[in-house]
Motif scaffolding. Sequence first.
Motif, short mmCIF file in Angstrom:
data_model
loop_
_atom_site.label_atom_id
_atom_site.label_comp_id
_atom_site.label_asym_id
_atom_site.label_seq_id
_atom_site.Cartn_x
_atom_site.Cartn_y
_atom_site.Cartn_z
N SER A 27 -9.68 -4.92 5.65
CA SER A 27 -9.81 -3.98 6.44
C SER A 27 -10.33 -4.17 8.06
O SER A 27 -10.00 -3.18 8.83
N GLY B 83 -5.50 -5.04 8.12
CA GLY B 83 -4.62 -5.73 7.63
C GLY B 83 -4.13 -7.26 7.96
O GLY B 83 -3.39 -7.98 7.68
N THR C 173 -5.85 0.85 4.68
CA THR C 173 -5.35 1.33 3.28
C THR C 173 -6.33 1.04 2.38
O THR C 173 -6.99 0.26 2.43
N LEU D 123 -1.95 3.12 -3.32
CA LEU D 123 -2.72 1.71 -3.03
C LEU D 123 -2.46 1.51 -1.46
O LEU D 123 -3.48 0.99 -0.92
N ASP D 124 -1.39 1.92 -0.98
CA ASP D 124 -1.22 1.73 0.50
C ASP D 124 -1.22 3.19 1.28
O ASP D 124 -0.48 3.07 2.43
N THR D 125 -1.92 3.83 0.85
CA THR D 125 -2.35 5.06 1.39
C THR D 125 -3.64 5.10 2.49
O THR D 125 -4.76 4.33 1.96
N GLN E 247 -0.31 -7.00 -8.97
CA GLN E 247 -1.07 -6.74 -7.55
C GLN E 247 -2.40 -7.19 -7.20
O GLN E 247 -2.66 -7.95 -6.25
N ARG F 121 -5.66 -0.64 -0.19
CA ARG F 121 -5.24 -2.11 -0.52
C ARG F 121 -6.18 -3.01 0.45
O ARG F 121 -7.04 -3.94 -0.20
N MET F 122 -6.43 -2.58 1.65
CA MET F 122 -7.10 -3.57 2.65
C MET F 122 -8.52 -3.22 2.24
O MET F 122 -9.24 -4.35 2.51
#
Length: 372
Positions: A112, A166, A103, A82-84, A279, A105-106
């Motif tokens: 993003s 982010g 990432t 998820l945070d890769t 999440q 998630r973004m």
Amino acid sequence: MRNPIDPAELDAAIENVHRAGMPGLFAEVRDGDQVWRGAAGVADVATGRPVTADMRHRVGSITKTFTAAAVLQQVESGLIGLDTPIGRYLPRLVPGERGDAITVRMLINHTSGLAEYLPCAYPSLKAFPALADTGPQSLDDNRLTRFHPTELIEMGVTAPAVGAPGGTPGVYSNTNYLLLCELLEQVTGTTAERCITRNVIERAGLRDTEFPTGPDVSGPHSQIYEAWFGMIDPPRDYSVYDMSWVGPAASLISTVADLNRFFRLLLTGEIVSPSSLAQMRRTVPVVSQEGKTIEYGLGLHPVEAPGQDTFWGHGGTVWGAGALAMTRADGKRQMAVAVNQQRWNRLDSSGQPQPHPIDAALASLYRVAMYG
């Protein structure tokens, strides 16, 4: 204070939206075992064919919740971090420093900084060029145009950034979700549509939800009418349309009953794990396509009224069609509404949409449906 469903009140509220100018709309409201389904108006303004509550409908960006759920399932399986950084998975699509900084998630929560490829927001982009001048001609020109997702992604990635990776508020962008679909294909070895169908739609037991395989909507459905802020008068039918311009970011076809079933199962932990659901409910401020700042999680956003319970869900629009699905956090009270016209507001001299009676009537319907 939780109120039971009042069918007469809902019948009146949905009829008021039609009287305010909406050609047709249909809805399902649930509270535990109590279910109300209603419809008002016509599915075809030429023939007067009525809308019915079981019709299939293009639900636009509600698709994003399905896509987010499919991604989180792959996070649970360990295939996606998820945070890769997305650059580790798709270095050619998001190269260099941005690929290292943005990432997964973004992408899901629109922080993003990647631009929207639709030029109604960014005039330099080419997918629908006439929209940059708030003209509707490109809608007709591209009815049967087949876009490739990487072509659209490149438009968004090469456009000027709308923020730092982010950073908040984020900016809502279809580019993010087309990248997520490419990510799903990369890690599962199948198309995003097949992955979402197998792991989300079929898992939820949705019988009337599918990605389109051509420009038509299969099964009983309404015509859908685009007004483009009064510039298309009378509003034009766009029910036949190649949806590759949004792909698995917003092309899903569903019913109000299926939408309610999906969100009920999602919010009660049947589609993703409880930790993934937590999440999904972690929100950040995001500027919507309408220019409003909303709280947005991972494919979900909340609706909160003073002194009332929080609802979670998503809305969506495409050319001519709109839908909104909201479910109370406990999964018991639900609302799904579909409308068959879009952009009914005319613009004032500064280019801002003017209030329309449909706005107030829809807000009243949503309020009655969620809170009684």
